[in-house]
Scaffold this motif. Sequence first.
Motif, PDB file in Angstrom:
ATOM      1  N   GLN A   1       0.529  -1.294   0.151  1.00 36.28           N
ATOM      2  CA  GLN A   1      -0.200  -0.050  -0.102  1.00 36.28           C
ATOM      3  C   GLN A   1       0.832   1.340  -0.030  1.00 36.28           C
ATOM      4  O   GLN A   1       0.053   2.209  -0.698  1.00 36.28           O
ATOM      5  N   GLU A   2       1.593   1.348   0.802  1.00 32.93           N
ATOM      6  CA  GLU A   2       2.734   2.184   0.736  1.00 32.93           C
ATOM      7  C   GLU A   2       3.425   2.711  -0.563  1.00 32.93           C
ATOM      8  O   GLU A   2       3.241   3.880  -1.151  1.00 32.93           O
ATOM      9  N   LYS A   3       3.598   1.962  -0.975  1.00 32.24           N
ATOM     10  CA  LYS A   3       4.460   2.010  -2.078  1.00 32.24           C
ATOM     11  C   LYS A   3       3.580   1.809  -3.513  1.00 32.24           C
ATOM     12  O   LYS A   3       4.189   1.847  -4.486  1.00 32.24           O
ATOM     13  N   LYS A   4       2.400   1.828  -3.237  1.00 31.42           N
ATOM     14  CA  LYS A   4       1.191   1.057  -4.197  1.00 31.42           C
ATOM     15  C   LYS A   4       1.634   0.557  -5.096  1.00 31.42           C
ATOM     16  O   LYS A   4       1.621   0.916  -6.249  1.00 31.42           O
ATOM     17  N   ASN A   5       2.431  -1.109  -4.983  1.00 32.61           N
ATOM     18  CA  ASN A   5       2.619  -1.577  -5.640  1.00 32.61           C
ATOM     19  C   ASN A   5       3.074  -2.658  -5.535  1.00 32.61           C
ATOM     20  O   ASN A   5       3.771  -3.638  -4.945  1.00 32.61           O
ATOM     21  N   PRO A   6       1.631  -3.698  -6.171  1.00 30.80           N
ATOM     22  CA  PRO A   6       2.038  -4.973  -6.203  1.00 30.80           C
ATOM     23  C   PRO A   6       2.473  -6.115  -6.213  1.00 30.80           C
ATOM     24  O   PRO A   6       1.985  -7.112  -7.395  1.00 30.80           O
ATOM     25  N   THR A   7       4.359  -6.198  -6.649  1.00 32.91           N
ATOM     26  CA  THR A   7       4.982  -6.806  -7.124  1.00 32.91           C
ATOM     27  C   THR A   7       5.959  -7.073  -6.042  1.00 32.91           C
ATOM     28  O   THR A   7       6.611  -6.661  -5.432  1.00 32.91           O
ATOM     29  N   VAL A   8       7.099  -7.935  -6.471  1.00 32.54           N
ATOM     30  CA  VAL A   8       7.522  -7.957  -5.722  1.00 32.54           C
ATOM     31  C   VAL A   8       8.899  -8.786  -7.072  1.00 32.54           C
ATOM     32  O   VAL A   8       8.367  -9.409  -8.064  1.00 32.54           O
ATOM     33  N   ALA A   9       9.713  -8.007  -7.157  1.00 30.94           N
ATOM     34  CA  ALA A   9      11.883  -8.289  -8.038  1.00 30.94           C
ATOM     35  C   ALA A   9      12.087  -9.376  -7.503  1.00 30.94           C
ATOM     36  O   ALA A   9      12.227  -9.711  -6.181  1.00 30.94           O
ATOM     37  N   GLY A  10      11.965 -10.290  -8.303  1.00 29.90           N
ATOM     38  CA  GLY A  10      13.174 -11.687  -7.542  1.00 29.90           C
ATOM     39  C   GLY A  10      14.337 -12.011  -7.945  1.00 29.90           C
ATOM     40  O   GLY A  10      14.944 -10.969  -9.032  1.00 29.90           O
ATOM     41  N   LEU A  11      14.912 -12.029  -7.397  1.00 32.10           N
ATOM     42  CA  LEU A  11      16.272 -12.341  -7.085  1.00 32.10           C
ATOM     43  C   LEU A  11      17.224 -13.560  -7.071  1.00 32.10           C
ATOM     44  O   LEU A  11      17.115 -13.900  -7.094  1.00 32.10           O
ATOM     45  N   ASP A  12      16.650 -13.729  -9.099  1.00 30.61           N
ATOM     46  CA  ASP A  12      17.822 -15.400  -9.053  1.00 30.61           C
ATOM     47  C   ASP A  12      18.303 -14.859 -10.250  1.00 30.61           C
ATOM     48  O   ASP A  12      18.421 -15.280 -11.180  1.00 30.61           O
ATOM     49  N   PRO A  13      19.771 -15.004  -9.470  1.00 32.97           N
ATOM     50  CA  PRO A  13      21.158 -14.538 -10.209  1.00 32.97           C
ATOM     51  C   PRO A  13      21.639 -15.303 -10.625  1.00 32.97           C
ATOM     52  O   PRO A  13      22.856 -15.690 -10.017  1.00 32.97           O
ATOM     53  N   LYS A  14      21.513 -16.250 -11.817  1.00 31.81           N
ATOM     54  CA  LYS A  14      22.692 -16.495 -12.801  1.00 31.81           C
ATOM     55  C   LYS A  14      24.013 -16.017 -13.562  1.00 31.81           C
ATOM     56  O   LYS A  14      23.560 -15.048 -13.233  1.00 31.81           O
ATOM     57  N   LEU A  15      25.287 -16.439 -13.219  1.00 28.58           N
ATOM     58  CA  LEU A  15      26.136 -15.496 -13.475  1.00 28.58           C
ATOM     59  C   LEU A  15      26.023 -14.878 -14.597  1.00 28.58           C
ATOM     60  O   LEU A  15      26.453 -13.627 -14.822  1.00 28.58           O
ATOM     61  N   ASP A  16      25.387 -15.509 -15.435  1.00 30.07           N
ATOM     62  CA  ASP A  16      25.014 -15.108 -16.624  1.00 30.07           C
ATOM     63  C   ASP A  16      24.368 -13.985 -17.076  1.00 30.07           C
ATOM     64  O   ASP A  16      24.312 -13.156 -18.025  1.00 30.07           O
ATOM     65  N   TYR A  17      23.680 -13.190 -16.093  1.00 34.25           N
ATOM     66  CA  TYR A  17      22.577 -11.725 -15.719  1.00 34.25           C
ATOM     67  C   TYR A  17      23.554 -10.928 -15.527  1.00 34.25           C
ATOM     68  O   TYR A  17      23.132  -9.785 -15.997  1.00 34.25           O
ATOM     69  N   LEU A  18      24.747 -11.579 -15.282  1.00 30.33           N
ATOM     70  CA  LEU A  18      25.494 -10.416 -14.359  1.00 30.33           C
ATOM     71  C   LEU A  18      26.446  -9.830 -15.740  1.00 30.33           C
ATOM     72  O   LEU A  18      26.645 -10.243 -16.842  1.00 30.33           O
ATOM     73  N   PRO A  19      26.032  -8.652 -15.632  1.00 27.08           N
ATOM     74  CA  PRO A  19      27.601  -7.316 -16.363  1.00 27.08           C
ATOM     75  C   PRO A  19      29.025  -8.295 -16.358  1.00 27.08           C
ATOM     76  O   PRO A  19      29.435  -8.383 -15.022  1.00 27.08           O
ATOM     77  N   GLU A  20      29.753  -8.251 -17.015  1.00 23.94           N
ATOM     78  CA  GLU A  20      30.713  -8.979 -17.907  1.00 23.94           C
ATOM     79  C   GLU A  20      31.895  -8.713 -16.828  1.00 23.94           C
ATOM     80  O   GLU A  20      32.585  -8.983 -16.373  1.00 23.94           O
ATOM     81  N   GLU A  21      32.152  -7.471 -16.036  1.00 27.91           N
ATOM     82  CA  GLU A  21      32.835  -6.716 -15.666  1.00 27.91           C
ATOM     83  C   GLU A  21      32.317  -6.925 -13.921  1.00 27.91           C
ATOM     84  O   GLU A  21      33.545  -7.217 -13.405  1.00 27.91           O
ATOM     85  N   MET A  22      31.437  -7.342 -13.456  1.00 31.73           N
ATOM     86  CA  MET A  22      31.364  -7.148 -12.418  1.00 31.73           C
ATOM     87  C   MET A  22      31.777  -9.220 -12.000  1.00 31.73           C
ATOM     88  O   MET A  22      32.413  -8.896 -10.716  1.00 31.73           O
ATOM     89  N   VAL A  23      31.257  -9.878 -13.314  1.00 32.59           N
ATOM     90  CA  VAL A  23      31.906 -11.250 -12.246  1.00 32.59           C
ATOM     91  C   VAL A  23      33.120 -11.653 -12.973  1.00 32.59           C
ATOM     92  O   VAL A  23      34.474 -11.330 -11.153  1.00 32.59           O
ATOM     93  N   LYS A  24      34.318 -10.655 -13.757  1.00 29.85           N
ATOM     94  CA  LYS A  24      35.158  -9.831 -13.730  1.00 29.85           C
ATOM     95  C   LYS A  24      35.963  -9.517 -12.479  1.00 29.85           C
ATOM     96  O   LYS A  24      37.210 -10.648 -12.058  1.00 29.85           O
ATOM     97  N   LYS A  25      35.669  -8.970 -11.931  1.00 33.68           N
ATOM     98  CA  LYS A  25      36.159  -7.822 -11.338  1.00 33.68           C
ATOM     99  C   LYS A  25      36.167  -8.755  -9.634  1.00 33.68           C
ATOM    100  O   LYS A  25      37.453  -9.321  -9.115  1.00 33.68           O
ATOM    101  N   ALA A  26      35.749 -10.021  -9.315  1.00 29.38           N
ATOM    102  CA  ALA A  26      35.079 -10.908  -8.617  1.00 29.38           C
ATOM    103  C   ALA A  26      36.114 -11.730  -8.555  1.00 29.38           C
ATOM    104  O   ALA A  26      36.457 -12.697  -7.806  1.00 29.38           O
ATOM    105  N   PHE A  27      36.555 -12.406 -10.077  1.00 22.61           N
ATOM    106  CA  PHE A  27      36.872 -13.549 -10.293  1.00 22.61           C
ATOM    107  C   PHE A  27      39.017 -12.602 -10.398  1.00 22.61           C
ATOM    108  O   PHE A  27      39.450 -14.068  -9.541  1.00 22.61           O
TER     109      PHE A  27
END
Lengths: 303, 303
Positions: free
Chosen positions: B10-36
């Motif tokens: 009600q507060e956000k007037k938004n009946p949705t939920v963001a799924g966090l199903d993070p396959k590595l393929d979904y991440l920006p390459e540079e973010m993966v590279k930095k961690a690797f």
Amino acid sequence: MIDSLIEKIQEKKNPTVAGLDPKLDYLPEEMVKKAFDEYGETFKGAAEAIFEFNKTLIDALYDIVPAVKPQSAYYEMYGIDGIECLKKTINYAKEKGLYVILDAKRGDIGATSEAYAKAYLGKTDIGEKQEPAFDADSLTVNPYLGTDGVQPFVEQCLKFGKSIFALVKTSNKSSGEIQDLISGGKPIYEHMAELVKGWGMDNFGKYGYTQVGAVVGATYPEQAEVLRRVMPHTYFLVPGYGAQGGKAEDVAKSFNGDGLGAIVNASRSIMCAYKKNGGEVGQAARDEAIRMRDDIMSAVGAV
Amino acid sequence: MIDSLIEKIQEKKNPTVAGLDPKLDYLPEEMVKKAFDEYGETFKGAAEAIFEFNKTLIDALYDIVPAVKPQSAYYEMYGIDGIECLKKTINYAKEKGLYVILDAKRGDIGATSEAYAKAYLGKTDIGEKQEPAFDADSLTVNPYLGTDGVQPFVEQCLKFGKSIFALVKTSNKSSGEIQDLISGGKPIYEHMAELVKGWGMDNFGKYGYTQVGAVVGATYPEQAEVLRRVMPHTYFLVPGYGAQGGKAEDVAKSFNGDGLGAIVNASRSIMCAYKKNGGEVGQAARDEAIRMRDDIMSAVGAV
């Protein structure tokens, strides 16, 4: 491969599996106290005590039982430390030559089931490499979502020589609420059995059993008898013997004439045998595992 | 409490939920590279990259979406490191005021379900103390085993002010194989809906909804319409919008007239918005979350 389970069953002449569902209450007080003294009353302390307990059980059982079945929930409840203990338990049991059936009842839509299947049976892509995360030999699967939720598990089985056991008729009291409803003249568990049979059709091992097994509770022997006929080439994982009330003549219904076709689980009766019968944890567990083996073998016949 | 989810909606007037199903393929390459580069091509590296990605998403979304839904499989596949990342993600999202629905589809016989319920919703006994292991606000549950497998989750909900969503009609293609079978003139999913309704009867919140919700796929709008009538006081978690094919007018069937009664999930379309639309991960996710909110709100009406 289900073949490797069958060979271990034949070698030990024992179609049973020891469940590793280690609640802290099941452990000897001094074992818990020792770990808490060292690590505090923490998840780490609990996990260390549980691993010690599991090692004691595995050391006492590995030459007489073919398989162990850790129940994931009892590790997950101790957070990261508990799950590390699960991983160490899987590794230790495999080192001792045991077949490890991880009882985690995973299941989801296709892409997500693939992630679970890689986590527990296969390998996870990581950069250029593939690494196993938990690497059990077998996994229990909840198939309520149907074929596309199970197929990814089957694929990892074939790729990495693993097996699964899909829930068909579970051992608990309420299992009939959904599983026993009649549709088209047959209960739902029989419809599920036909799906399970189909999922295994393309991958028979050398003993005539497929990599896709079924969970069939010892507490419903009449249903097991029907299911045995519906799925002649499916290995059954049979919970519910002992503490839950299933008897040797009940579990016998899940076997084929050759003494193959099923593996019977007992958890609490083995883990807590020392509480009931006295003696050391390991020796009491071993005595109870032998009693169980003989009890079941006398009802089942030669394996 | 489902009330706290409703208030955030009600507060956000938004009946949705963001799924966090993070396959590595979904991440920006540079973010993966930095961690690797820092941790090697290891599960630790993957987990660090994923946590960075999740933080970016949560930072960009927390003031417009009421909830996030991490899918446990995508963390479990990176072993202990992945599960540590899941725990950090749950904590970070809660710190930012988000309601966390852990999508893990757990379910077992009673004693084992109790262990899962304590792991994910309640607290685990540890010596004299009780400690939370994962402490999500809500958990998805697979109810194929019936009442005694679900009751322990309900108990932890009541004790710790949490909620569950039980699978009724799932969004995947094969869901009908079992769920659509007709028994006594009604499909299995409707039988399941009646069980779900019963499990929630004793615990209505102040907005008239119970702590026991249902998963009802956006891809089956006709079934959703029936289920909405069967379970008027049950909150629906609705997967299948967007990438899986569900449209705003489809998900609208899962809502009550007051704009309450359902929360719609999208995962890939938000996480990977930057790949489709360009721009930074966070800004692209935020733009897509706003587009989704407006799309659904236009079909649903005021919340």
